[in-house]
Scaffold this active site. Structure first.
Site, PDB file in Angstrom:
ATOM      1  N   CYS A 114       0.811  -1.220   0.000  1.00 14.05           N
ATOM      2  CA  CYS A 114       0.000   0.000   0.000  1.00 14.05           C
ATOM      3  C   CYS A 114       0.844   1.270   0.000  1.00 14.05           C
ATOM      4  O   CYS A 114       0.363   2.345  -0.371  1.00 14.05           O
ATOM      5  CB  CYS A 114      -0.952   0.005   1.195  1.00 14.05           C
ATOM      6  SG  CYS A 114      -2.134  -1.363   1.172  1.00 14.05           S
ATOM      7  N   HIS A 250      -3.220   7.522   1.758  1.00 10.69           N
ATOM      8  CA  HIS A 250      -3.623   6.191   1.326  1.00 10.69           C
ATOM      9  C   HIS A 250      -5.035   5.947   1.845  1.00 10.69           C
ATOM     10  O   HIS A 250      -5.330   6.167   3.014  1.00 10.69           O
ATOM     11  CB  HIS A 250      -2.662   5.151   1.894  1.00 10.69           C
ATOM     12  CG  HIS A 250      -3.125   3.741   1.745  1.00 10.69           C
ATOM     13  ND1 HIS A 250      -3.640   3.245   0.556  1.00 10.69           N
ATOM     14  CD2 HIS A 250      -3.183   2.711   2.625  1.00 10.69           C
ATOM     15  CE1 HIS A 250      -3.970   1.981   0.719  1.00 10.69           C
ATOM     16  NE2 HIS A 250      -3.720   1.634   1.960  1.00 10.69           N
ATOM     17  N   ASN A 280     -10.035   0.065  -0.427  1.00  9.71           N
ATOM     18  CA  ASN A 280      -8.574   0.112  -0.362  1.00  9.71           C
ATOM     19  C   ASN A 280      -8.018  -0.459  -1.662  1.00  9.71           C
ATOM     20  O   ASN A 280      -8.083  -1.665  -1.897  1.00  9.71           O
ATOM     21  CB  ASN A 280      -8.087  -0.694   0.845  1.00  9.71           C
ATOM     22  CG  ASN A 280      -6.578  -0.647   1.033  1.00  9.71           C
ATOM     23  OD1 ASN A 280      -5.842  -0.275   0.130  1.00  9.71           O
ATOM     24  ND2 ASN A 280      -6.124  -1.039   2.211  1.00  9.71           N
TER      25      ASN A 280
END
Length: 323
Positions: A114, A250, A280
């Site tokens: 990520c 993020h 996500n």
């Protein structure tokens, strides 16, 4: 004179299939309310059968090129952040290079889960500052739906697929924090935390594997480490939270986003939030948010942005840039 890597264009792509929270009620013990209250996610996009990470990345790259008014043959390098490349090798970046018709320059993948796009930005910035490239296409692209264990309600509801891209170009600046472009970067990792977030497959197992996560522990590390790396990058640039126009984080979980903003003392109306629509998307989430933030009219030329992310490794980092 100081060399800066300045953003010239941005774009994104999302697969056609939209998956609302209610769809998960059919396969695991969950509900729309449960998912929203714990993550802020309302829907996400899933890639179609046969649609690969490089396909998504290519669409986002073309959108960024159009936004910049550039042709693919004007790009010197591609840096693609992903944990879900089409194949073990070659890199997805070289596949995008071929799709775009680029026959010069070079392309490679960056894998920091990520945090991948932050690491890719830092690498692209270094390529420009060192003179290795003048224009770099930086992409984050993922098909995380291919890694899900559909019996694990704690993870399968959180992730989505997508891609975002931006183009960095060499420019001259005055060497002050008023310059456009990347002003500072801060990268970190600590391999002792591997077991908090990982995929239980790979060359050692001969399988693709599924994503495994210790959600509470990841959350605890995330808020603390994201605020720390953002402050570190701002300090390197000679700036503070008071100078920030937008945090572009993020997009993992709304509670992490809110907790980090609170620690940075930046109000939520100065945070670009897209997690409700995309879930996500790992390395794709920051470039997706940058592209959407620009399209919404939130991000404007001259704005000071902080991007920050944390992912498996654990790996985390941030970039301070002036749009």
């Amino acid at each position: 004179m100081t060399i800066r890597a300045v953003v010239r264009g941005v774009g994104h792509y999302l697969p056609d299939r939209v998956v609302p929270n209610a769809e998960f009620e059919k396969i695991v013990d969950t509900s729309d309310e449960w998912i929203r209250s714990r993550s802020g996610i309302e829907r996400r996009h899933f890639a179609a059968e046969g649609q690969t990470t490089s396909d998504l990345a290519t669409r986002a790259a073309r959108a960024a090129l159009e936004d910049a008014g550039m042709q693919a043959d004007e790009i010197d390098a591609i840096v693609l952040a992903t944990s879900t490349a089409d194949l073990t090798f070659p890199s997805a970046a070289t596949m995008v290079q071929a799709n775009l018709g680029m026959t010069k320059g070079f392309a490679f993948d960056v894998q920091a889960v990520c945090a991948g796009f932050v690491f890719a930005l830092a690498n692209a910035n270094a390529l420009i500052l060192s003179g290795q490239a003048s224009r770099v296409l930086v992409i984050g692209a993922e098909t995380f739906s291919r890694l899900m264990d559909w019996t694990d309600r704690g993870t399968c509801v959180l992730f989505g697929d997508g891609a975002g891209a931006l183009i960095l170009e060499r420019a001259e600046g005055a060497g002050t924090s008023a310059d456009r472009g990347i002003l500072s970067t801060d990268l970190n990792s600590d391999g002792r935390y591997k077991d908090l977030l990982y995929v239980d497959g790979g060359a050692s197992t001969g399988t693709t594997g599924h994503l495994r996560m210790e959600g509470k522990e990841v959350f605890r590390h995330a808020v603390e480490k994201l605020a720390e790396t953002a402050h570190a990058a701002l300090e390197k640039a000679g700036l503070s939270s008071a100078d920030v126009d937008w945090i572009v984080p993020h997009q993992a979980n709304i509670r992490i986003i809110e907790g980090t903003a609170k620690r940075m003392q930046v109000p939520m109306d100065h945070v670009v939030v897209t997690v409700q629509d995309h879930g996500n998307t790992s390395a794709a989430s920051i470039p997706l948010a940058l592209s959407v933030g620009k399209a919404r009219g939130q991000i404007k030329p001259g704005d000071l942005l902080v991007t920050e992310a944390i992912g498996g490794g654990l790996a985390w980092g941030s970039v301070v840039l002036r749009w």
